[in-house]
Design a protein around this motif. Structure first.
Motif, short mmCIF file in Angstrom:
data_model
loop_
_atom_site.label_atom_id
_atom_site.label_comp_id
_atom_site.label_asym_id
_atom_site.label_seq_id
_atom_site.Cartn_x
_atom_site.Cartn_y
_atom_site.Cartn_z
N HIS A 7 -8.59 -33.64 -29.60
CA HIS A 7 -8.59 -33.83 -28.15
C HIS A 7 -7.49 -33.01 -27.50
O HIS A 7 -7.70 -32.37 -26.47
N ASP A 8 -6.30 -33.01 -28.09
CA ASP A 8 -5.18 -32.24 -27.55
C ASP A 8 -5.45 -30.74 -27.57
O ASP A 8 -5.15 -30.04 -26.61
N ARG A 10 -8.42 -29.33 -27.56
CA ARG A 10 -9.46 -29.05 -26.58
C ARG A 10 -8.88 -28.98 -25.18
O ARG A 10 -9.20 -28.08 -24.40
N ASN A 11 -8.01 -29.92 -24.83
CA ASN A 11 -7.37 -29.90 -23.51
C ASN A 11 -6.49 -28.68 -23.33
O ASN A 11 -6.48 -28.07 -22.27
N ALA A 12 -5.74 -28.32 -24.36
CA ALA A 12 -4.88 -27.14 -24.28
C ALA A 12 -5.73 -25.89 -24.05
O ALA A 12 -5.39 -25.03 -23.23
N ARG A 14 -8.67 -25.77 -22.62
CA ARG A 14 -9.21 -25.84 -21.25
C ARG A 14 -8.17 -25.38 -20.24
O ARG A 14 -8.46 -24.59 -19.35
N TYR A 15 -6.93 -25.87 -20.39
CA TYR A 15 -5.87 -25.47 -19.46
C TYR A 15 -5.51 -24.00 -19.61
O TYR A 15 -5.24 -23.33 -18.63
N GLN A 18 -8.20 -22.01 -17.85
CA GLN A 18 -8.04 -22.13 -16.40
C GLN A 18 -6.87 -21.28 -15.93
O GLN A 18 -6.96 -20.59 -14.91
N THR A 31 -13.85 -26.79 -11.62
CA THR A 31 -12.88 -27.52 -10.81
C THR A 31 -13.41 -27.73 -9.41
O THR A 31 -13.27 -28.80 -8.83
N SER A 34 -16.13 -30.49 -9.51
CA SER A 34 -15.48 -31.79 -9.69
C SER A 34 -14.85 -32.25 -8.38
O SER A 34 -14.99 -33.41 -7.98
#
Length: 68
Positions: A7-8, A10-12, A14-15, A18, A31, A34
């Motif tokens: 999960h971490d 995947r979030n990293a 994504r950020y 972006q 974004t 959303s």
């Protein structure tokens, strides 16, 4: 044990994606969608093509402070 790590990562990712898009001036459609669904549910969401064209026009329309 590894589900939190996955999960971490995947979030990293994504950020990071972006951040890179913002650095090179590419708009972030996910974004926008959303934001529109959360803050402006009564308004229609633009298609990706409409969104991209609008962002490009806004980017190149803003010519304040440029000499050329």
């Amino acid at each position: 044990m590894f589900s939190g790590l996955r999960h971490d990562v995947r979030n990293a990712g994504r950020y990071l994606g972006q951040t890179i898009r913002l650095m090179v001036g590419l708009p972030d459609y996910e974004t926008y969608v959303s934001h529109m669904r959360k803050i402006h549910p009564d308004r229609d969401v633009m298609s990706y093509e409409e969104f991209f064209q609008e962002r490009q026009a806004a980017r190149y329309r803003a010519s304040t402070g440029k000499c050329c």
